[in-house]
Design a protein around this motif. Structure first.
Motif, mmCIF file in Angstrom:
data_model
loop_
_atom_site.group_PDB
_atom_site.id
_atom_site.type_symbol
_atom_site.label_atom_id
_atom_site.label_comp_id
_atom_site.label_asym_id
_atom_site.label_seq_id
_atom_site.Cartn_x
_atom_site.Cartn_y
_atom_site.Cartn_z
ATOM 1 N N CYS A 97 0.408 10.233 5.322
ATOM 2 C CA CYS A 97 0.911 8.886 5.011
ATOM 3 C C CYS A 97 -0.279 7.946 4.838
ATOM 4 O O CYS A 97 -0.554 7.111 5.708
ATOM 5 C CB CYS A 97 1.799 8.379 6.138
ATOM 6 N N PRO A 98 -0.999 8.023 3.741
ATOM 7 C CA PRO A 98 -2.229 7.242 3.590
ATOM 8 C C PRO A 98 -2.028 5.735 3.506
ATOM 9 O O PRO A 98 -2.959 4.980 3.775
ATOM 10 C CB PRO A 98 -2.833 7.785 2.294
ATOM 11 N N ASP A 99 -0.846 5.289 3.147
ATOM 12 C CA ASP A 99 -0.612 3.856 3.005
ATOM 13 C C ASP A 99 0.025 3.221 4.241
ATOM 14 O O ASP A 99 0.337 2.028 4.229
ATOM 15 C CB ASP A 99 0.284 3.582 1.792
ATOM 16 N N ALA A 100 0.198 3.989 5.292
ATOM 17 C CA ALA A 100 0.833 3.462 6.508
ATOM 18 C C ALA A 100 -0.115 2.507 7.227
ATOM 19 O O ALA A 100 -1.328 2.591 7.102
ATOM 20 C CB ALA A 100 1.231 4.611 7.438
ATOM 21 N N THR A 101 0.475 1.623 7.986
ATOM 22 C CA THR A 101 -0.308 0.670 8.784
ATOM 23 C C THR A 101 -0.461 1.225 10.198
ATOM 24 O O THR A 101 0.204 2.195 10.584
ATOM 25 C CB THR A 101 0.415 -0.683 8.857
ATOM 26 N N GLU B 198 2.704 1.445 11.930
ATOM 27 C CA GLU B 198 3.555 2.580 11.533
ATOM 28 C C GLU B 198 3.027 3.889 12.112
ATOM 29 O O GLU B 198 3.809 4.779 12.444
ATOM 30 C CB GLU B 198 3.625 2.656 10.003
ATOM 31 N N TYR B 199 1.710 4.021 12.257
ATOM 32 C CA TYR B 199 1.145 5.229 12.879
ATOM 33 C C TYR B 199 1.440 5.280 14.381
ATOM 34 O O TYR B 199 1.594 6.346 14.951
ATOM 35 C CB TYR B 199 -0.380 5.280 12.692
#
Length: 104
Positions: free
Chosen positions: A75-79, A82-83
């Motif tokens: 999930c490269p665009d997660a914040t 969100e992680y």
């Protein structure tokens, strides 16, 4: 930022309390607040601790770096927010954010 009172001061305040001097008088004698006198007595009674807790410093997320990298790849665009739940680690969102930064 306020600084913690030195351990010697804490010991003198606690010793005065142990001699039976009332909280208000102890606070006046040492020019500290009544609530602080009550608090250090409570901490000593409940935790057995008479020294201040350590302050400052960077706290690292207790997670395997490989696991964090795998999450970023998936999930490269997660914040960081969100992680955070994906990691399943007891830490703050800001700690996750710091772990994601290569310079920290």
């Amino acid at each position: 930022m306020a600084r913690a009172y030195p351990p010697e001061m804490r010991q003198r305040v606690l010793a005065a309390c142990d001699r039976g001097i009332r909280t208000r008088r102890v606070a006046s004698m040492f020019e500290v607040s009544k609530s602080w006198v009550r608090r250090i007595n409570q901490v000593r009674r409940e935790q057995g601790r008479t020294t201040p807790l350590p302050r400052g410093g960077v706290r690292r997320v207790k997670v395997e770096p490989d696991r964090l990298r795998a999450l970023v790849e998936r999930c490269p665009d997660a914040t960081a927010a969100e992680y955070h739940p994906m990691l399943g680690v007891d830490c703050s969102v800001s700690a996750v954010d710091q772990a994601l930064r290569p310079d920290v």
